[in-house]
Design a protein around this motif. Structure first.
Motif, PDB file in Angstrom:
ATOM      1  N   ALA A  57      17.789  36.164  31.142  1.00 45.26           N
ATOM      2  CA  ALA A  57      18.150  35.001  30.333  1.00 45.26           C
ATOM      3  C   ALA A  57      17.932  33.703  31.106  1.00 45.26           C
ATOM      4  CB  ALA A  57      19.602  35.115  29.874  1.00 45.26           C
ATOM      5  N   GLY A  58      17.386  33.805  32.283  1.00 47.26           N
ATOM      6  CA  GLY A  58      17.080  32.617  33.075  1.00 47.26           C
ATOM      7  C   GLY A  58      18.213  32.136  33.948  1.00 47.26           C
ATOM      8  N   GLY A  59      19.284  32.901  34.025  1.00 51.71           N
ATOM      9  CA  GLY A  59      20.403  32.535  34.888  1.00 51.71           C
ATOM     10  C   GLY A  59      21.225  31.356  34.405  1.00 51.71           C
ATOM     11  N   THR A  60      20.992  30.913  33.181  1.00 55.29           N
ATOM     12  CA  THR A  60      21.706  29.736  32.678  1.00 55.29           C
ATOM     13  C   THR A  60      22.700  30.053  31.576  1.00 55.29           C
ATOM     14  OG1 THR A  60      19.967  29.280  31.072  1.00 55.29           O
ATOM     15  CG2 THR A  60      19.765  28.227  33.238  1.00 55.29           C
ATOM     16  N   VAL A  61      22.769  31.311  31.155  1.00 55.15           N
ATOM     17  CA  VAL A  61      23.666  31.689  30.070  1.00 55.15           C
ATOM     18  C   VAL A  61      25.044  32.004  30.638  1.00 55.15           C
ATOM     19  CG1 VAL A  61      24.081  33.358  28.223  1.00 55.15           C
ATOM     20  CG2 VAL A  61      21.757  32.597  28.701  1.00 55.15           C
ATOM     21  N   PRO A  62      26.073  31.271  30.199  1.00 57.05           N
ATOM     22  CA  PRO A  62      27.420  31.584  30.676  1.00 57.05           C
ATOM     23  C   PRO A  62      27.883  32.919  30.106  1.00 57.05           C
ATOM     24  CG  PRO A  62      27.488  29.824  29.044  1.00 57.05           C
ATOM     25  CD  PRO A  62      26.052  30.151  29.273  1.00 57.05           C
ATOM     26  N   THR A  63      28.899  33.488  30.712  1.00 57.94           N
ATOM     27  CA  THR A  63      29.333  34.812  30.310  1.00 57.94           C
ATOM     28  C   THR A  63      30.843  34.917  30.198  1.00 57.94           C
ATOM     29  OG1 THR A  63      29.000  37.165  30.754  1.00 57.94           O
ATOM     30  CG2 THR A  63      29.422  35.756  32.661  1.00 57.94           C
ATOM     31  N   ILE A  64      31.257  35.878  29.406  1.00 56.29           N
ATOM     32  CA  ILE A  64      32.662  36.268  29.324  1.00 56.29           C
ATOM     33  C   ILE A  64      32.822  37.463  30.260  1.00 56.29           C
ATOM     34  CG2 ILE A  64      34.476  37.222  27.846  1.00 56.29           C
ATOM     35  CD1 ILE A  64      32.842  35.913  25.466  1.00 56.29           C
ATOM     36  N   ILE A  65      33.812  37.400  31.118  1.00 56.91           N
ATOM     37  CA  ILE A  65      34.120  38.538  31.982  1.00 56.91           C
ATOM     38  C   ILE A  65      35.261  39.303  31.326  1.00 56.91           C
ATOM     39  CG2 ILE A  65      34.955  39.304  34.225  1.00 56.91           C
ATOM     40  CD1 ILE A  65      33.883  36.713  35.405  1.00 56.91           C
ATOM     41  N   ASP A  66      34.983  40.537  30.924  1.00 64.63           N
ATOM     42  CA  ASP A  66      36.010  41.393  30.340  1.00 64.63           C
ATOM     43  C   ASP A  66      36.406  42.435  31.376  1.00 64.63           C
ATOM     44  OD1 ASP A  66      37.443  43.435  28.946  1.00 64.63           O
ATOM     45  OD2 ASP A  66      36.584  42.707  27.066  1.00 64.63           O
ATOM     46  N   PHE A  67      37.622  42.297  31.896  1.00 63.57           N
ATOM     47  CA  PHE A  67      38.094  43.204  32.948  1.00 63.57           C
ATOM     48  C   PHE A  67      37.972  44.670  32.534  1.00 63.57           C
ATOM     49  CE2 PHE A  67      41.451  39.885  34.489  1.00 63.57           C
ATOM     50  CZ  PHE A  67      40.456  39.107  35.030  1.00 63.57           C
ATOM     51  N   GLY A  68      38.212  44.960  31.277  1.00 70.12           N
ATOM     52  CA  GLY A  68      38.250  46.349  30.820  1.00 70.12           C
ATOM     53  C   GLY A  68      36.905  46.969  30.511  1.00 70.12           C
ATOM     54  N   ASN A  69      35.841  46.213  30.585  1.00 74.02           N
ATOM     55  CA  ASN A  69      34.534  46.748  30.207  1.00 74.02           C
ATOM     56  C   ASN A  69      33.674  47.191  31.383  1.00 74.02           C
ATOM     57  OD1 ASN A  69      35.182  46.294  27.566  1.00 74.02           O
ATOM     58  ND2 ASN A  69      33.882  44.518  27.307  1.00 74.02           N
ATOM     59  N   PHE A  70      34.151  46.993  32.587  1.00 69.60           N
ATOM     60  CA  PHE A  70      33.395  47.451  33.750  1.00 69.60           C
ATOM     61  C   PHE A  70      33.676  48.911  34.029  1.00 69.60           C
ATOM     62  CE2 PHE A  70      33.656  42.900  34.984  1.00 69.60           C
ATOM     63  CZ  PHE A  70      32.303  42.671  35.137  1.00 69.60           C
ATOM     64  N   GLN A  71      32.708  49.588  34.635  1.00 64.97           N
ATOM     65  CA  GLN A  71      32.991  50.906  35.163  1.00 64.97           C
ATOM     66  C   GLN A  71      34.007  50.717  36.283  1.00 64.97           C
ATOM     67  OE1 GLN A  71      29.310  52.831  36.228  1.00 64.97           O
ATOM     68  NE2 GLN A  71      28.657  52.957  34.111  1.00 64.97           N
ATOM     69  N   ALA A  72      34.975  51.595  36.369  1.00 62.31           N
ATOM     70  CA  ALA A  72      36.106  51.427  37.291  1.00 62.31           C
ATOM     71  C   ALA A  72      35.682  51.134  38.728  1.00 62.31           C
ATOM     72  CB  ALA A  72      37.004  52.662  37.248  1.00 62.31           C
ATOM     73  N   GLU A  73      34.669  51.846  39.212  1.00 61.42           N
ATOM     74  CA  GLU A  73      34.272  51.681  40.614  1.00 61.42           C
ATOM     75  C   GLU A  73      33.557  50.357  40.875  1.00 61.42           C
ATOM     76  OE1 GLU A  73      31.091  54.023  38.477  1.00 61.42           O
ATOM     77  OE2 GLU A  73      33.257  54.139  38.596  1.00 61.42           O
ATOM     78  N   GLU A  74      33.159  49.635  39.823  1.00 58.75           N
ATOM     79  CA  GLU A  74      32.470  48.359  39.995  1.00 58.75           C
ATOM     80  C   GLU A  74      33.265  47.163  39.480  1.00 58.75           C
ATOM     81  OE1 GLU A  74      27.789  49.607  39.932  1.00 58.75           O
ATOM     82  OE2 GLU A  74      28.540  48.338  38.330  1.00 58.75           O
ATOM     83  N   LYS A  75      34.495  47.400  39.107  1.00 60.55           N
ATOM     84  CA  LYS A  75      35.281  46.338  38.469  1.00 60.55           C
ATOM     85  C   LYS A  75      35.433  45.093  39.351  1.00 60.55           C
ATOM     86  CE  LYS A  75      39.587  45.766  35.971  1.00 60.55           C
ATOM     87  NZ  LYS A  75      40.799  46.459  35.531  1.00 60.55           N
ATOM     88  N   ALA A  76      35.919  45.252  40.556  1.00 61.93           N
ATOM     89  CA  ALA A  76      36.121  44.098  41.447  1.00 61.93           C
ATOM     90  C   ALA A  76      34.790  43.425  41.763  1.00 61.93           C
ATOM     91  CB  ALA A  76      36.818  44.529  42.734  1.00 61.93           C
ATOM     92  N   GLU A  77      33.760  44.212  42.027  1.00 62.05           N
ATOM     93  CA  GLU A  77      32.433  43.662  42.307  1.00 62.05           C
ATOM     94  C   GLU A  77      31.910  42.891  41.090  1.00 62.05           C
ATOM     95  OE1 GLU A  77      27.884  45.171  43.321  1.00 62.05           O
ATOM     96  OE2 GLU A  77      29.481  46.658  43.131  1.00 62.05           O
ATOM     97  N   GLY A  78      32.137  43.423  39.906  1.00 61.80           N
ATOM     98  CA  GLY A  78      31.676  42.766  38.689  1.00 61.80           C
ATOM     99  C   GLY A  78      32.362  41.442  38.437  1.00 61.80           C
ATOM    100  N   VAL A  79      33.678  41.408  38.638  1.00 61.86           N
ATOM    101  CA  VAL A  79      34.416  40.154  38.461  1.00 61.86           C
ATOM    102  C   VAL A  79      33.928  39.122  39.478  1.00 61.86           C
ATOM    103  CG1 VAL A  79      36.697  39.066  38.582  1.00 61.86           C
ATOM    104  CG2 VAL A  79      36.418  41.254  37.390  1.00 61.86           C
ATOM    105  N   ALA A  80      33.731  39.552  40.716  1.00 64.15           N
ATOM    106  CA  ALA A  80      33.225  38.636  41.743  1.00 64.15           C
ATOM    107  C   ALA A  80      31.830  38.137  41.390  1.00 64.15           C
ATOM    108  CB  ALA A  80      33.218  39.333  43.103  1.00 64.15           C
ATOM    109  N   TYR A  81      30.979  39.030  40.924  1.00 63.31           N
ATOM    110  CA  TYR A  81      29.614  38.657  40.553  1.00 63.31           C
ATOM    111  C   TYR A  81      29.610  37.642  39.407  1.00 63.31           C
ATOM    112  CZ  TYR A  81      25.058  38.863  38.344  1.00 63.31           C
ATOM    113  OH  TYR A  81      23.865  38.515  37.770  1.00 63.31           O
ATOM    114  N   GLY A  82      30.406  37.887  38.388  1.00 68.90           N
ATOM    115  CA  GLY A  82      30.394  37.031  37.208  1.00 68.90           C
ATOM    116  C   GLY A  82      31.184  35.750  37.317  1.00 68.90           C
ATOM    117  N   ALA A  83      31.990  35.621  38.349  1.00 73.93           N
ATOM    118  CA  ALA A  83      32.898  34.473  38.460  1.00 73.93           C
ATOM    119  C   ALA A  83      32.184  33.133  38.338  1.00 73.93           C
ATOM    120  CB  ALA A  83      33.692  34.545  39.765  1.00 73.93           C
ATOM    121  N   ALA A  84      31.085  32.969  39.022  1.00 77.26           N
ATOM    122  CA  ALA A  84      30.383  31.678  39.009  1.00 77.26           C
ATOM    123  C   ALA A  84      29.799  31.345  37.640  1.00 77.26           C
ATOM    124  CB  ALA A  84      29.266  31.672  40.052  1.00 77.26           C
ATOM    125  N   LYS A  85      29.564  32.369  36.821  1.00 80.52           N
ATOM    126  CA  LYS A  85      28.955  32.183  35.516  1.00 80.52           C
ATOM    127  C   LYS A  85      29.980  32.240  34.386  1.00 80.52           C
ATOM    128  CE  LYS A  85      24.994  34.806  37.299  1.00 80.52           C
ATOM    129  NZ  LYS A  85      25.477  34.742  38.658  1.00 80.52           N
TER     130      LYS A  85
END
Length: 114
Positions: free
Chosen positions: A25-53
């Protein structure tokens, strides 16, 4: 109109899948971070990854076997956002409990106390 995306369903439930969508998407699309939609083992990594966006947060907590909210996990997700300086709107998602409003109010109290 403003387009946002969310880590939702198999395509974006992993950090690599979600990252691929956001990159395409060109890195410009903001996102909603849904805590419950990550695979359990990637949850913290996913929240950290998405935080800036992050456009907003869906605070969907994990639950213990007895039905109580995993407050430590919820607290750690908000800590990750805090460490990255993110202050965005939060939607409380309650999918367990006797009544949804009771559960929403209980989760709201937990978040407010953080």
């Amino acid at each position: 109109m403003r387009v946002v995306t969310e880590n939702f369903r198999p395509l974006t439930s992993t950090v690599s899948g979600w990252g691929s969508v956001l990159d395409q998407a060109g890195g410009t699309v903001p996102t909603i971070i849904d805590f419950g939609n990550f695979q359990a083992e990637e949850k913290a990594e996913g929240v950290a990854y998405g935080a800036a966006k992050a456009h907003s947060i869906h605070a969907k907590p994990d639950y213990h076997a007895d039905g109580s909210v995993d407050t430590e996990d919820l607290r750690s997700m908000f800590q990750i956002l805090k460490e990255r300086g993110r202050q965005v709107p939060v939607s409380i998602i309650a999918d367990k409990g006797e009544t949804r409003w009771d559960r929403i109010n209980a989760i709201k109290s937990l978040i407010s106390a953080m």
